[in-house]
Design an enzyme around this catalytic site. Structure first.
Site, PDB file in Angstrom:
ATOM      1  N   GLY A   9      -4.391  -2.305  -0.812  1.00 44.39           N
ATOM      2  CA  GLY A   9      -3.117  -3.020  -0.670  1.00 44.39           C
ATOM      3  C   GLY A   9      -2.885  -3.474   0.758  1.00 44.39           C
ATOM      4  N   SER A  11      -3.125  -6.607   1.900  1.00 47.95           N
ATOM      5  CA  SER A  11      -2.757  -8.015   2.062  1.00 47.95           C
ATOM      6  C   SER A  11      -1.358  -8.170   2.634  1.00 47.95           C
ATOM      7  CB  SER A  11      -2.850  -8.748   0.720  1.00 47.95           C
ATOM      8  OG  SER A  11      -2.210  -8.016  -0.295  1.00 47.95           O
ATOM      9  N   ARG A  12      -0.502  -7.167   2.382  1.00 44.55           N
ATOM     10  CA  ARG A  12       0.899  -7.312   2.795  1.00 44.55           C
ATOM     11  C   ARG A  12       1.459  -5.957   3.266  1.00 44.55           C
ATOM     12  NH1 ARG A  12       3.977  -8.276  -1.684  1.00 44.55           N
ATOM     13  NH2 ARG A  12       2.314  -7.945  -3.207  1.00 44.55           N
ATOM     14  N   VAL A  61      -6.391  -1.551  -8.261  1.00 38.50           N
ATOM     15  CA  VAL A  61      -6.499  -0.090  -8.110  1.00 38.50           C
ATOM     16  C   VAL A  61      -6.080   0.670  -9.375  1.00 38.50           C
ATOM     17  CG1 VAL A  61      -6.170  -0.137  -5.586  1.00 38.50           C
ATOM     18  CG2 VAL A  61      -4.191   0.215  -7.077  1.00 38.50           C
ATOM     19  N   ASN A  89      -3.228   3.152  -0.120  1.00 39.19           N
ATOM     20  CA  ASN A  89      -1.898   2.625   0.206  1.00 39.19           C
ATOM     21  C   ASN A  89      -1.276   1.806  -0.918  1.00 39.19           C
ATOM     22  OD1 ASN A  89       0.267   1.336   2.098  1.00 39.19           O
ATOM     23  ND2 ASN A  89      -0.931  -0.395   1.327  1.00 39.19           N
ATOM     24  N   SER A 141       5.558   8.964  -0.407  1.00 41.37           N
ATOM     25  CA  SER A 141       6.923   8.486  -0.182  1.00 41.37           C
ATOM     26  C   SER A 141       7.823   9.711  -0.130  1.00 41.37           C
ATOM     27  CB  SER A 141       7.362   7.589  -1.342  1.00 41.37           C
ATOM     28  OG  SER A 141       8.762   7.404  -1.316  1.00 41.37           O
ATOM     29  N   TYR A 154       8.063   6.744 -10.170  1.00 41.28           N
ATOM     30  CA  TYR A 154       7.531   6.614  -8.804  1.00 41.28           C
ATOM     31  C   TYR A 154       7.467   7.990  -8.121  1.00 41.28           C
ATOM     32  CZ  TYR A 154       7.319   4.429  -4.077  1.00 41.28           C
ATOM     33  OH  TYR A 154       6.983   4.034  -2.804  1.00 41.28           O
ATOM     34  N   ALA A 156       7.161  10.843  -9.587  1.00 40.27           N
ATOM     35  CA  ALA A 156       6.087  11.606 -10.243  1.00 40.27           C
ATOM     36  C   ALA A 156       4.724  11.170  -9.711  1.00 40.27           C
ATOM     37  CB  ALA A 156       6.155  11.408 -11.756  1.00 40.27           C
ATOM     38  N   ALA A 157       4.538   9.867  -9.578  1.00 42.12           N
ATOM     39  CA  ALA A 157       3.248   9.343  -9.103  1.00 42.12           C
ATOM     40  C   ALA A 157       2.991   9.797  -7.660  1.00 42.12           C
ATOM     41  CB  ALA A 157       3.247   7.817  -9.184  1.00 42.12           C
TER      42      ALA A 157
HETATM   43  P1  NAP Z   1       4.262  -4.285  -0.652  1.00 42.53           P
HETATM   44  O1  NAP Z   1       4.793  -4.958   0.554  1.00 42.53           O
HETATM   45  O2  NAP Z   1       4.860  -4.567  -1.981  1.00 42.53           O
HETATM   46  O3  NAP Z   1       2.674  -4.540  -0.705  1.00 42.53           O
HETATM   47  C1  NAP Z   1       1.951  -3.974  -1.752  1.00 42.53           C
HETATM   48  C2  NAP Z   1       0.487  -4.110  -1.480  1.00 42.53           C
HETATM   49  O4  NAP Z   1      -0.225  -3.387  -2.512  1.00 42.53           O
HETATM   50  C3  NAP Z   1      -0.007  -5.550  -1.548  1.00 42.53           C
HETATM   51  O5  NAP Z   1      -1.070  -5.687  -0.625  1.00 42.53           O
HETATM   52  C4  NAP Z   1      -0.515  -5.655  -2.984  1.00 42.53           C
HETATM   53  O6  NAP Z   1      -1.548  -6.632  -3.163  1.00 42.53           O
HETATM   54  C5  NAP Z   1      -1.090  -4.285  -3.190  1.00 42.53           C
HETATM   55  N1  NAP Z   1      -1.186  -3.903  -4.595  1.00 42.53           N
HETATM   56  C6  NAP Z   1      -0.167  -3.738  -5.480  1.00 42.53           C
HETATM   57  N2  NAP Z   1      -0.674  -3.411  -6.689  1.00 42.53           N
HETATM   58  C7  NAP Z   1      -2.027  -3.377  -6.553  1.00 42.53           C
HETATM   59  C8  NAP Z   1      -3.096  -3.130  -7.437  1.00 42.53           C
HETATM   60  N3  NAP Z   1      -2.895  -2.832  -8.721  1.00 42.53           N
HETATM   61  N4  NAP Z   1      -4.375  -3.193  -6.945  1.00 42.53           N
HETATM   62  C9  NAP Z   1      -4.609  -3.500  -5.638  1.00 42.53           C
HETATM   63  N5  NAP Z   1      -3.622  -3.745  -4.753  1.00 42.53           N
HETATM   64  C10 NAP Z   1      -2.347  -3.684  -5.213  1.00 42.53           C
HETATM   65  O7  NAP Z   1       4.371  -2.700  -0.496  1.00 42.53           O
HETATM   66  P2  NAP Z   1       4.616  -1.780   0.796  1.00 42.53           P
HETATM   67  O8  NAP Z   1       6.062  -1.612   0.984  1.00 42.53           O
HETATM   68  O9  NAP Z   1       3.759  -2.231   1.900  1.00 42.53           O
HETATM   69  O10 NAP Z   1       4.088  -0.376   0.240  1.00 42.53           O
HETATM   70  C11 NAP Z   1       2.797   0.124   0.537  1.00 42.53           C
HETATM   71  C12 NAP Z   1       2.735   1.580   0.083  1.00 42.53           C
HETATM   72  O11 NAP Z   1       3.748   2.326   0.762  1.00 42.53           O
HETATM   73  C13 NAP Z   1       2.999   1.771  -1.412  1.00 42.53           C
HETATM   74  O12 NAP Z   1       2.184   2.801  -1.910  1.00 42.53           O
HETATM   75  C14 NAP Z   1       4.448   2.189  -1.450  1.00 42.53           C
HETATM   76  O13 NAP Z   1       4.731   2.963  -2.600  1.00 42.53           O
HETATM   77  C15 NAP Z   1       4.537   3.016  -0.183  1.00 42.53           C
HETATM   78  N6  NAP Z   1       5.887   3.160   0.320  1.00 42.53           N
HETATM   79  C16 NAP Z   1       6.613   2.067   0.700  1.00 42.53           C
HETATM   80  C17 NAP Z   1       7.903   2.255   1.163  1.00 42.53           C
HETATM   81  C18 NAP Z   1       8.768   1.114   1.611  1.00 42.53           C
HETATM   82  O14 NAP Z   1       9.952   1.337   1.867  1.00 42.53           O
HETATM   83  N7  NAP Z   1       8.242  -0.102   1.725  1.00 42.53           N
HETATM   84  C19 NAP Z   1       8.450   3.546   1.220  1.00 42.53           C
HETATM   85  C20 NAP Z   1       7.687   4.620   0.821  1.00 42.53           C
HETATM   86  C21 NAP Z   1       6.396   4.415   0.381  1.00 42.53           C
HETATM   87  P3  NAP Z   1      -1.205  -8.183  -3.554  1.00 42.53           P
HETATM   88  O15 NAP Z   1      -0.711  -8.806  -2.271  1.00 42.53           O
HETATM   89  O16 NAP Z   1      -2.514  -8.759  -4.016  1.00 42.53           O
HETATM   90  O17 NAP Z   1      -0.154  -8.147  -4.602  1.00 42.53           O
END
Ligand code: NAP
Length: 242
Positions: A9, A11-12, A61, A89, A141, A154, A156-157
């Site tokens: 993950g 890309s973003r 993933v 991630n 998280s 979420y 649970a995961a």
């Molecule tokens: P995000 O901005 O929504 O980015 C999600 C990333 O995961 C993207 O690169 C996306 O790829 C990729 N992705 C999603 N589903 C996928 C799949 N099935 N296979 C491969 N790649 C996949 O999310 P984020 O906020 O950066 O979160 C990153 C991690 O931190 C996650 O595990 C999230 O649960 C955790 N987290 C985030 C926060 C928060 O507040 N943001 C808080 C706690 C934990 P594409 O671009 O191709 O869609």
């Protein structure tokens, strides 16, 4: 020979910031993503513009067969090399109260978190064990530590990720492979773009959302030589929440 770090993950959001930071630390970063090729190419271009090295490796993933196929192909095209750092991630949210939650929202969140955790970790672990060196960082998280209403799937995961982190860390510590989890609170990314930041930040002692780069700095430290004695831990980065 390069030292490779695979960030799922990437890309973003947090994954992109981690990828950019690990590239600055000297790793050749393998940028995994699902479908947003344009965003993944932006991550790669940003790394290269800063003088780093990166490769794209798209796969879902949540799909064990796709993971095996992509990683086996990577192995075949990188003979004699292995992945030294894995950052699990990639993740998604599908919030809703349990009483209204449908099966898809449960299974999609669980699979996206736990399928990759097994297949990717299982695949790259043997290379780390042979090298007697490795770093695995699982992005959990605070929802997986404390539980948040509307996030039973979420939470649970992410709790599964935390349990696996603790168990695996004990299996591989003697081979100098560390396994830790990072538990962010609210971080400003696409994932939280639909939330009411103005209201939510009143509940955060630090009074603001975190930045992806702040999470990346923590991941970078956990991947460093200096963090060799830290393993099996869940480190919150949540501005005092949790
Ligand atoms: P995000 O901005 O929504 O980015 C999600 C990333 O995961 C993207 O690169 C996306 O790829 C990729 N992705 C999603 N589903 C996928 C799949 N099935 N296979 C491969 N790649 C996949 O999310 P984020 O906020 O950066 O979160 C990153 C991690 O931190 C996650 O595990 C999230 O649960 C955790 N987290 C985030 C926060 C928060 O507040 N943001 C808080 C706690 C934990 P594409 O671009 O191709 O869609």
């Amino acid at each position: 020979m390069s030292t490779y770090a695979l960030v799922t993950g990437a890309s973003r959001g947090i994954g992109r910031a981690v990828a950019e930071r690990l590239a600055k630390d000297g790793y050749t970063v393998i940028i995994n993503y699902h479908s947003n090729t344009a965003a993944a190419e932006e991550t790669k271009a940003a790394i290269e513009a800063a003088g780093g090295k990166a490769e794209l490796l798209p796969f879902d993933v949540a799909d064990g067969k796709a993971i095996e196929a992509a990683l086996s192909q990577w192995d075949a095209s990188h003979e004699g090399e292995h992945i030294s750092v894995l950052v699990n991630n990639a993740g998604i949210r599908r919030d809703g109260l349990m009483v209204f939650m449908n099966e898809a929202d449960w299974h999609d969140v669980m699979r996206t978190t736990t399928e990759g955790l097994y297949y990717i970790t299982h695949h790259v672990l043997s290379g780390m064990l042979r090298a007697r060196k490795g770093r695995i960082v699982n992005i959990a998280s605070i929802s997986g530590v404390s539980g948040l209403p509307g996030q039973t799937n979420y939470s649970a995961a992410k709790a599964a990720l935390i349990g696996a982190t603790k168990a695996l860390s004990k299996e591989v510590a003697a081979r100098k492979v560390t396994v830790n989890a990072v538990a962010p609170g609210f971080i400003a990314t696409d994932m939280t773009a639909d939330l009411d930041e103005g209201e939510l930040k009143k509940t955060i002692p630090a009074g603001r959302f975190g930045k992806p780069e702040e999470v990346a700095a923590l991941v970078s430290f956990l991947c460093s030589e200096e963090a060799a004695y830290i393993t099996g831990q869940v480190i919150a980065i949540a501005g005092g929440m949790g």
